[in-house]
Design a protein around this motif. Structure first.
Motif, mmCIF file in Angstrom:
data_model
loop_
_atom_site.group_PDB
_atom_site.id
_atom_site.type_symbol
_atom_site.label_atom_id
_atom_site.label_comp_id
_atom_site.label_asym_id
_atom_site.label_seq_id
_atom_site.Cartn_x
_atom_site.Cartn_y
_atom_site.Cartn_z
ATOM 1 N N GLY A 1 0.816 -1.212 0.000
ATOM 2 C CA GLY A 1 0.000 0.000 0.000
ATOM 3 C C GLY A 1 0.849 1.262 0.000
ATOM 4 O O GLY A 1 0.568 2.219 -0.730
ATOM 5 N N ILE A 2 1.896 1.267 0.798
ATOM 6 C CA ILE A 2 2.820 2.403 0.836
ATOM 7 C C ILE A 2 3.470 2.590 -0.530
ATOM 8 O O ILE A 2 3.591 3.724 -1.022
ATOM 9 C CB ILE A 2 3.891 2.193 1.937
ATOM 10 N N ALA A 3 3.875 1.489 -1.155
ATOM 11 C CA ALA A 3 4.511 1.568 -2.477
ATOM 12 C C ALA A 3 3.573 2.219 -3.497
ATOM 13 O O ALA A 3 4.003 3.028 -4.321
ATOM 14 C CB ALA A 3 4.929 0.179 -2.948
ATOM 15 N N ARG A 4 2.292 1.893 -3.425
ATOM 16 C CA ARG A 4 1.329 2.485 -4.369
ATOM 17 C C ARG A 4 1.019 3.925 -4.004
ATOM 18 O O ARG A 4 1.061 4.807 -4.851
ATOM 19 C CB ARG A 4 0.031 1.652 -4.401
ATOM 20 N N TYR A 5 0.692 4.169 -2.750
ATOM 21 C CA TYR A 5 0.190 5.484 -2.339
ATOM 22 C C TYR A 5 1.273 6.558 -2.348
ATOM 23 O O TYR A 5 1.044 7.669 -2.801
ATOM 24 C CB TYR A 5 -0.440 5.373 -0.953
ATOM 25 N N TYR A 6 2.441 6.229 -1.840
ATOM 26 C CA TYR A 6 3.492 7.235 -1.703
ATOM 27 C C TYR A 6 4.509 7.221 -2.840
ATOM 28 O O TYR A 6 5.163 8.234 -3.089
ATOM 29 C CB TYR A 6 4.214 7.072 -0.362
ATOM 30 N N PHE A 7 4.668 6.068 -3.518
ATOM 31 C CA PHE A 7 5.695 5.964 -4.548
ATOM 32 C C PHE A 7 5.141 5.636 -5.929
ATOM 33 O O PHE A 7 5.898 5.384 -6.845
ATOM 34 C CB PHE A 7 6.756 4.940 -4.124
ATOM 35 N N ASP A 8 3.813 5.604 -6.049
ATOM 36 C CA ASP A 8 3.129 5.438 -7.334
ATOM 37 C C ASP A 8 3.510 4.150 -8.079
ATOM 38 O O ASP A 8 3.609 4.129 -9.297
ATOM 39 C CB ASP A 8 3.389 6.661 -8.221
ATOM 40 N N VAL A 9 3.706 3.069 -7.334
ATOM 41 C CA VAL A 9 4.028 1.770 -7.938
ATOM 42 C C VAL A 9 2.699 1.051 -8.193
ATOM 43 O O VAL A 9 2.117 0.449 -7.284
ATOM 44 C CB VAL A 9 4.957 0.936 -7.034
ATOM 45 N N ASP A 10 2.224 1.138 -9.435
ATOM 46 C CA ASP A 10 0.914 0.586 -9.785
ATOM 47 C C ASP A 10 0.804 -0.908 -9.512
ATOM 48 O O ASP A 10 -0.222 -1.379 -9.016
ATOM 49 C CB ASP A 10 0.586 0.859 -11.251
#
Length: 167
Positions: A114-123
């Motif tokens: 979730g952190i990867a998607r929300y903060y780092f835009d990793v789809d």
């Protein structure tokens, strides 16, 4: 120096268990804000303040779950855990051990993806988080609850009491 085995979980271990359970259920059930944020962010649209607030709550709860999981692992190492229930068949004890290990793994995978998607835009992390990991976590929760109920009502052990009343 060998530490004597504990017969129950400490108050702090029990509080952390139930606090995490509530936070996990909250994030699994109330996903509208983060899903709205995800749809809008993929389209490049403007996010309403209420959607941003809901998405942030989801993210902060996930980060809290991750922090509590780290604390739980530290407490397991420092305070120990009660021994396995010898009254249960070996296959049931193995199933409990595997389920707990997978739950702990999910306590880290879910927030980190979730952190990867929300903060780092990793789809890809977001897709795994919302589609694959979420289903796995629900399944593990169902197995965990079924196992606790089986321990209490079928095997008639005190495992459930050790995580509720501490007996």
């Amino acid at each position: 120096m060998t530490k004597s085995p504990t017969m129950s979980y400490s108050i702090l271990q029990r509080v952390l268990h139930w606090a995490m359970a509530l936070l996990i259920f909250f994030n699994l059930l109330f996903t509208d804000g983060i899903e709205q944020w995800n749809r809008i962010s993929k389209r490049g649209g403007e996010l309403a303040a209420s959607d941003a607030f809901s998405a942030n709550i989801h993210a902060y709860v996930g980060i809290s779950i991750l922090a509590l999981a780290v604390l739980r692992l530290i407490l397991r190492k420092v305070q120990g855990v009660p021994p396995e229930q010898a009254e249960e068949p070996a296959i049931a004890r193995l199933a409990a051990k595997v389920t707990h290990a997978l739950l702990y793994l999910m306590f880290f995978i879910m927030p980190l993806s979730g952190i990867a998607r929300y903060y780092f835009d990793v789809d890809t992390a977001g897709e795994l988080h919302a589609e694959v990991f979420k289903v796995i976590l629900w399944a593990l929760i169902a197995v965990h609850i079924a196992g606790a109920l089986a321990q209490r009502f079928y095997f008639r052990t005190d495992s459930l009491k050790r995580m509720t009343s501490g007996v």
